[in-house]
Design a protein around this motif. Structure first.
Motif, short mmCIF file in Angstrom:
data_model
loop_
_atom_site.label_atom_id
_atom_site.label_comp_id
_atom_site.label_asym_id
_atom_site.label_seq_id
_atom_site.Cartn_x
_atom_site.Cartn_y
_atom_site.Cartn_z
N SER A 135 -14.70 175.58 16.58
CA SER A 135 -13.56 176.10 15.82
C SER A 135 -13.55 175.46 14.43
O SER A 135 -13.58 174.23 14.29
N LYS B 222 -3.07 175.33 21.08
CA LYS B 222 -3.99 175.64 19.98
C LYS B 222 -4.78 174.37 19.67
O LYS B 222 -4.25 173.26 19.73
N MET B 223 -6.03 174.55 19.29
CA MET B 223 -6.82 173.41 18.85
C MET B 223 -6.98 173.48 17.32
O MET B 223 -7.03 174.61 16.78
N ASP C 142 -2.24 171.09 14.98
CA ASP C 142 -2.45 171.84 13.73
C ASP C 142 -3.32 171.00 12.78
O ASP C 142 -3.00 169.85 12.46
N SER C 143 -4.39 171.63 12.30
CA SER C 143 -5.34 170.90 11.45
C SER C 143 -4.68 170.39 10.17
O SER C 143 -5.00 169.31 9.68
N1 GSH Z 1 -3.03 176.75 12.06
C1 GSH Z 1 -3.75 176.16 13.18
C2 GSH Z 1 -4.62 177.21 13.83
C3 GSH Z 1 -5.22 176.74 15.15
C4 GSH Z 1 -5.91 177.85 15.91
O1 GSH Z 1 -5.57 179.03 15.76
N2 GSH Z 1 -6.90 177.47 16.73
C5 GSH Z 1 -7.61 178.45 17.54
C6 GSH Z 1 -9.11 178.18 17.47
S1 GSH Z 1 -9.83 178.60 15.93
C7 GSH Z 1 -7.21 178.30 18.99
O2 GSH Z 1 -6.81 177.25 19.43
N3 GSH Z 1 -7.37 179.40 19.74
C8 GSH Z 1 -7.22 179.38 21.16
C9 GSH Z 1 -5.92 179.96 21.60
O3 GSH Z 1 -5.17 180.52 20.77
O4 GSH Z 1 -5.64 179.86 22.80
C10 GSH Z 1 -4.54 174.95 12.67
O5 GSH Z 1 -4.77 174.82 11.46
O6 GSH Z 1 -4.91 174.09 13.48
#
Ligand code: GSH
Length: 222
Positions: A9, A48-49, A67-68
């Motif tokens: 990711s 979310k990761m 959140d990053s």
């Molecule tokens: N705004 C968040 C976005 C995090 C995000 O959307 N991560 C995605 C991976 S790119 C995720 O965890 N997807 C898996 C899910 O939604 O279950 C950040 O900056 O960390």
């Protein structure tokens, strides 16, 4: 310090590279997409990761945050040197613009490419539409690359002629696009192609990009 997620990711890659650039030792624990268990869910309420755990940092209790963007701002405040988010108001605003541009605009296009060419077909085996990726590559990626081609300075760094968060946030998602058949065309976008290559070659990113790229390319070919 623990970062939950997978560096495949771009958001996780951004947080891990930022910590490494600071000289902060991080352990990446696999999480997200159904993995990680209660300790991950405590740090990331919506699973979310990335998420972060800093043992004992909250008055002796573990500090957790997801959140990053929240993670890199926490790290910047805790470890001010080397500075990666400029203090000068103009340079800081530019850095945050590029972080936002990377997180939203580049990720919107990169996400369509990566999901519909890799995550959907190779991991989830459903829910994808190859035409969405094709349209994104044809219509949505070029304006992003044309913009970068215009704004990347001679120094090779987006802000303040030195490496900052802006460079991590913009280059990180473009790695994924290149693994799924949308590498930057160096004849049309020579400045951008050279810039992204140089940022992704930094020691904070190179091993992650090489390893994750090999995994994705291998699964794409299978
Ligand atoms: N705004 C968040 C976005 C995090 C995000 O959307 N991560 C995605 C991976 S790119 C995720 O965890 N997807 C898996 C899910 O939604 O279950 C950040 O900056 O960390």
């Amino acid at each position: 310090m623990i970062i939950y997620g997978s560096t495949i990711s771009p958001f996780v890659r951004k947080a891990v590279a930022f910590a490494r650039e600071k000289g902060v030792e991080v352990e990446v624990r696999n999480a997200g997409m159904g993995r990680g268990g209660p300790e991950f869910e405590e740090a990331s309420p919506f699973r979310k990761m990335p998420a972060l755990r800093d043992p004992g940092a909250d008055s002796g209790r573990d500090f957790t945050i997801s959140d990053s963007t929240a993670i890199v701002h926490y790290l910047e405040a805790k470890y001010p040197e080397p500075n990666l988010i400029p203090l000068d108001p103009v340079q800081r605003a530019r850095t945050i613009w590029y972080e936002e541009f990377g997180d939203t605009m580049v990720m919107a296009v990169g996400g369509k490419l990566f999901f519909n060419r890799f995550v959907g077909p190779k991991m989830l085996k459903s829910g994808f539409d190859a035409s969405i990726a094709d349209v994104a590559e044809r219509d949505e990626l070029p304006p992003i690359l044309q913009y970068l081609e215009r704004v990347i300075p001679e120094s090779g760094y987006l802000v303040a002629d030195r490496f900052t968060l802006a460079d991590i946030a913009v280059a990180a998602p473009l790695a994924n696009a290149s693994w799924v058949g949308a590498a930057i065309d160096g004849t049309r976008y020579p400045r951008t192609a050279a810039y992204v290559d140089a940022i992704l070659a930094r020691p904070s990113l190179a091993d992650l990009v090489a390893r994750d790229g090999e995994i994705v390319r291998g699964m794409m070919a299978a």
